[in-house]
Design a protein around this motif. Structure first.
Motif, PDB file in Angstrom:
ATOM      1  N   ALA A 171     -10.375  -0.226  46.001  1.00 35.01           N
ATOM      2  CA  ALA A 171     -10.003  -1.742  45.935  1.00 35.01           C
ATOM      3  C   ALA A 171      -9.201  -2.174  47.110  1.00 35.01           C
ATOM      4  O   ALA A 171      -8.148  -1.128  47.635  1.00 35.01           O
ATOM      5  CB  ALA A 171      -9.365  -2.317  44.518  1.00 35.01           C
ATOM      6  N   PHE A 172      -8.951  -3.302  47.645  1.00 31.76           N
ATOM      7  CA  PHE A 172      -8.117  -3.568  48.772  1.00 31.76           C
ATOM      8  C   PHE A 172      -6.574  -3.450  48.338  1.00 31.76           C
ATOM      9  O   PHE A 172      -5.989  -2.662  49.182  1.00 31.76           O
ATOM     10  CB  PHE A 172      -8.184  -5.184  49.077  1.00 31.76           C
ATOM     11  N   SER A 173      -6.191  -3.298  47.005  1.00 32.23           N
ATOM     12  CA  SER A 173      -4.592  -3.167  46.857  1.00 32.23           C
ATOM     13  C   SER A 173      -4.556  -1.689  46.907  1.00 32.23           C
ATOM     14  O   SER A 173      -3.506  -1.290  47.239  1.00 32.23           O
ATOM     15  CB  SER A 173      -4.594  -3.927  45.419  1.00 32.23           C
ATOM     16  N   GLU A 174      -5.392  -0.820  46.462  1.00 35.21           N
ATOM     17  CA  GLU A 174      -5.297   0.448  46.463  1.00 35.21           C
ATOM     18  C   GLU A 174      -5.394   1.087  48.065  1.00 35.21           C
ATOM     19  O   GLU A 174      -4.730   1.988  48.459  1.00 35.21           O
ATOM     20  CB  GLU A 174      -6.389   1.168  45.747  1.00 35.21           C
ATOM     21  N   LEU A 175      -6.090   0.586  48.970  1.00 39.39           N
ATOM     22  CA  LEU A 175      -6.339   0.794  50.275  1.00 39.39           C
ATOM     23  C   LEU A 175      -4.735   0.372  50.971  1.00 39.39           C
ATOM     24  O   LEU A 175      -4.420   1.251  51.623  1.00 39.39           O
ATOM     25  CB  LEU A 175      -7.249  -0.298  51.160  1.00 39.39           C
ATOM     26  N   LYS A 176      -4.392  -0.568  50.626  1.00 37.01           N
ATOM     27  CA  LYS A 176      -2.826  -0.961  51.040  1.00 37.01           C
ATOM     28  C   LYS A 176      -1.972   0.199  50.914  1.00 37.01           C
ATOM     29  O   LYS A 176      -1.203   0.565  51.730  1.00 37.01           O
ATOM     30  CB  LYS A 176      -2.392  -2.306  50.706  1.00 37.01           C
TER      31      LYS A 176
END
Length: 108
Positions: free
Chosen positions: A97-102
């Protein structure tokens, strides 16, 4: 840098540009849903800069990113419709997910 719209213009990549040293600029990308101007993905807490952006389809964008001063780089693929991201650099890869990528990017 100017906004780069998806082919169907539902999403765009906008940039927050600022100078970190004389003639050294950071172009931080923001993936934005145009209908309500919501930022779906950004890295405004760190010094990552996008040097190449291209839309692969109506909701998937590929960004080539470098972390200032340029010793770390990776290619991100973000799907705005599904909130799925992937990243590849010289030594590692990521998918989630985007939050994990960040979190993953900020740890590099």
């Amino acid at each position: 840098m100017e906004d780069i719209f998806s082919p169907d213009r539902r999403y765009k990549v906008s940039f927050g540009s600022y100078e970190v040293r004389m003639s050294h600029w950071i172009d931080q990308p923001y993936l934005i849903r145009v209908s309500d101007n919501v930022s779906l993905f950004n890295l405004n807490a760190d010094v990552w800069s996008a040097s190449n952006v291209r839309w692969l389809d109506d909701s998937t964008v590929e960004l080539y990113m470098r972390k200032y001063p340029g010793l770390v780089a990776c290619t991100l693929t973000l799907n705005a419709l599904t909130n799925h991201a992937s990243a590849v650099n010289q030594t590692a890869s990521f998918a989630g997910a985007f939050s994990e990528l960040k979190i993953w990017l900020l740890s590099l």
